[in-house]
Enzyme design. Structure first.
Site, PDB file in Angstrom:
ATOM      1  N   CYS A  45      -0.935   5.304  -6.829  1.00  0.00           N
ATOM      2  CA  CYS A  45      -0.934   6.702  -7.316  1.00  0.00           C
ATOM      3  C   CYS A  45       0.478   7.164  -7.633  1.00  0.00           C
ATOM      4  CB  CYS A  45      -1.522   7.628  -6.259  1.00  0.00           C
ATOM      5  SG  CYS A  45      -3.208   7.254  -5.840  1.00  0.00           S
TER       6      CYS A  45
HETATM    7  C1  BEZ Z   1      -2.926   3.445  -4.012  1.00  0.00           C
HETATM    8  O1  BEZ Z   1      -2.922   4.446  -4.713  1.00  0.00           O
HETATM    9  O2  BEZ Z   1      -1.941   2.760  -3.907  1.00  0.00           O
HETATM   10  C2  BEZ Z   1      -4.160   3.047  -3.297  1.00  0.00           C
HETATM   11  C3  BEZ Z   1      -5.024   3.996  -2.835  1.00  0.00           C
HETATM   12  C4  BEZ Z   1      -6.146   3.598  -2.148  1.00  0.00           C
HETATM   13  C5  BEZ Z   1      -6.406   2.250  -1.939  1.00  0.00           C
HETATM   14  C6  BEZ Z   1      -5.534   1.300  -2.432  1.00  0.00           C
HETATM   15  C7  BEZ Z   1      -4.399   1.690  -3.114  1.00  0.00           C
END
Ligand code: BEZ
Length: 210
Positions: A45
């Site tokens: 994200c």
């Molecule tokens: C991420 O945004 O890095 C993420 C969020 C949830 C699960 C795996 C990765």
């Protein structure tokens, strides 16, 4: 029932990093890209929000407002915004909804309980100036999205809304387009006086009209 293409998207008011956002007022006749993030302080994200902030001039040029969403409290966003600036080299320049009560996530079907009952999936909604849903896509939490592709779709939607054409596989702005099947050859002669290429009677390609 899940939101479907052509539906009028549901309205909402929710807190954000820029204060309360009332969707219908905030959209104010622009195109909107609404996209969710599973959770604050997550690595994928963080890279996505940095990429979208860098692409903001491209969205602006197309009359598109971008609106992120994360199911965290407003107070929790500030630290993450600082991290995004530090790690991605860009300041968040669009609102990030603080959907702590999951009001918007529930309304738009962004929580898929068999994937996770606490985090949103990576949803994207492209909404047109009449508040109609024009694209929805769902990516898993582990896969960052391709925002260049979303801009490509917006270019296609804006072109094909104004002309009776469709865009072929992997089309990019400036490349040839397809005359839609509902246009007869007689109508096409008026619309495209410079002519077109007939690959098959149902596959007619023509220079992009814009
Ligand atoms: C991420 O945004 O890095 C993420 C969020 C949830 C699960 C795996 C990765």
């Amino acid at each position: 029932m899940a939101l479907q293409l052509g539906d009028t998207v549901p309205d909402f008011t929710q807190e954000s990093t820029d204060g309360p956002v009332h969707l219908y007022d905030w959209a104010a006749g622009s195109w909107v890209v609404l996209f969710s993030h599973p959770k604050n302080f997550t690595p994928v994200c963080t890279t996505e929000l940095g990429a979208v902030a860098k692409l903001k001039p491209e969205f602006d040029r197309r009359g598109v407002k971008v609106l992120g969403l994360s199911v965290d409290a407003p107070g929790n966003h500030a630290g993450w915004v600082a991290d995004i600036e530090e790690t991605q080299g860009v300041r968040l320049n669009f609102p990030l909804l603080a959907d702590h009560d999951r009001k918007v996530a529930t309304l738009y079907g962004m929580i898929h309980p068999n994937a996770s009952d606490t985090m949103t999936v990576r949803s994207v909604f492209i909404i047109d100036p009449k508040l109609k849903l024009r694209l929805s896509l769902t990516y898993p939490a582990s896969t960052g999205r391709n925002f260049d592709e979303l801009i490509r779709v917006i270019d296609s939607l804006q072109l094909t809304d104004g002309h009776k054409v469709a865009t072929p596989v992997n089309w990019k702005p400036g490349e040839d387009v397809i005359i839609v099947p509902s246009v007869s050859d007689a109508q096409a002669r008026e619309m495209f006086p410079a002519g077109w290429t007939e690959v098959k009677p149902y596959l007619r390609t023509v220079k992009s009209p814009a």
